[in-house]
Design an enzyme around this catalytic site. Structure first.
Site: not given
Ligand code: CAA
Length: 248
Positions: A91, A93, A154, A186
């Site tokens: 898998g 991401t 995902y 996680y």
């Molecule tokens: N909930 C609500 N709002 C959120 C948020 C959340 N969890 N995270 C960010 N935001 C908001 C921010 O505050 C920002 O708000 P404003 O626009 O009002 O300032 C906005 O959303 C940002 O949006 P963008 O589109 O600009 O997002 P970004 O470019 O900053 O990046 C992201 C977003 C890439 C998704 C980043 O938050 C990230 O990497 N998140 C992790 C996702 C995750 O959990 N991945 C797991 C990987 S591991 C895996 O997948 C294994 C498994 O099975 C668990």
């Protein structure tokens, strides 16, 4: 204990490695599938496993390609015997919010994480049906159960994977085959290491157990699902997530 042939896709990854070790400890003949461009690192991984005392076979396979899976499963059959235990663990991401997600990131995740379950299992299932024994374990994610901000691709793929599990469980239940999903939370691997540190930290803070999971904690669940003893649990989605998401 009956020695079985186990095929673990993404076997050289963080969770995959722990699964390969655990199934090898159970006495099975284990083959790890790896993404063909990673040949060099996969061979180094195999050597490391060997040094740890685990003789694990390697199979290059692009799980997003139906034809390549057909070839790889046939070659595994010739070299090791037909696959009795299949762990669909490969898998990737490509995180990002939907409003900015390029089509390529949707397609890459759906084909590698969801099409793959069909592509591999389709070539393995008839051998299991003929034999009247089989274990299929699909590694999904807590984020397929609850959704995750930034993971429309995902979360969709992992939720779809469990739909696949449920349907194939029904089709194979009368033939000695169990099909189950494991949904990790996680887990400390390269995949979660690639996340922005503050995002990961805030998620870990919300885990009731206040820590990430270990790959071995997923491998133990997989080993139980793969065992002879597990002959009556099928179509289930087993969460291993430190309490991050609970459901009935
Ligand atoms: N909930 C609500 N709002 C959120 C948020 C959340 N969890 N995270 C960010 N935001 C908001 C921010 O505050 C920002 O708000 P404003 O626009 O009002 O300032 C906005 O959303 C940002 O949006 P963008 O589109 O600009 O997002 P970004 O470019 O900053 O990046 C992201 C977003 C890439 C998704 C980043 O938050 C990230 O990497 N998140 C992790 C996702 C995750 O959990 N991945 C797991 C990987 S591991 C895996 O997948 C294994 C498994 O099975 C668990």
């Amino acid at each position: 204990m009956t020695k079985r042939v186990a095929f673990v896709t993404g076997g050289n990854g963080g969770i995959g490695s722990a699964i390969c070790r655990e199934l090898a400890k159970q006495g099975h003949s284990v083959v790890a599938g790896y993404f063909p461009p990673e040949k060099e690192s996969a061979e180094a991984w195999q050597k490391q496993m060997h040094d740890e005392g685990f003789a694990i076979g390697l199979a290059a396979v692009d799980v997003s390609s139906f034809e390549d899976c057909e070839r790889a499963v046939a070659e595994i059959g010739d070299e090791f015997g037909s696959v009795d235990i299949l762990v669909n663990c490969a898998g990737i991401t490509r995180d990002g919010t939907l409003k900015k997600m390029p089509e390529a990131n949707w397609k890459a995740v759906i084909s590698t994480n969801l099409d793959s379950a069909f592509n591999v299992t389709r070539h393995v299932v008839n051998g299991m049906l003929d034999k009247g024994w089989g274990r299929i374990i699909n590694i999904a994610s807590v984020n397929g159960q609850r959704g995750q901000f930034g993971q429309a691709n995902y979360s969709a793929a992992k939720a779809g994977m469990h739909g696949f599990t449920m349907a194939v469980a029904l089709e194979t239940a009368a033939k000695g085959i169990t099909v189950n999903t494991v949904s990790p939370g996680y887990i400390a691997t390269a995949m979660t290491e690639a996340m922005p540190e503050e995002v990961l930290q805030s998620i870990v803070n919300s885990v009731p157990m206040r820590r990430m999971g270990k790959p071995e904690e997923i491998a133990n669940t997989v080993a139980w699902l793969a065992s002879e003893e597990n002959a009556y649990t099928t179509g289930a989605n087993i969460p291993v997530n430190g309490g991050l998401f609970t459901s009935h």
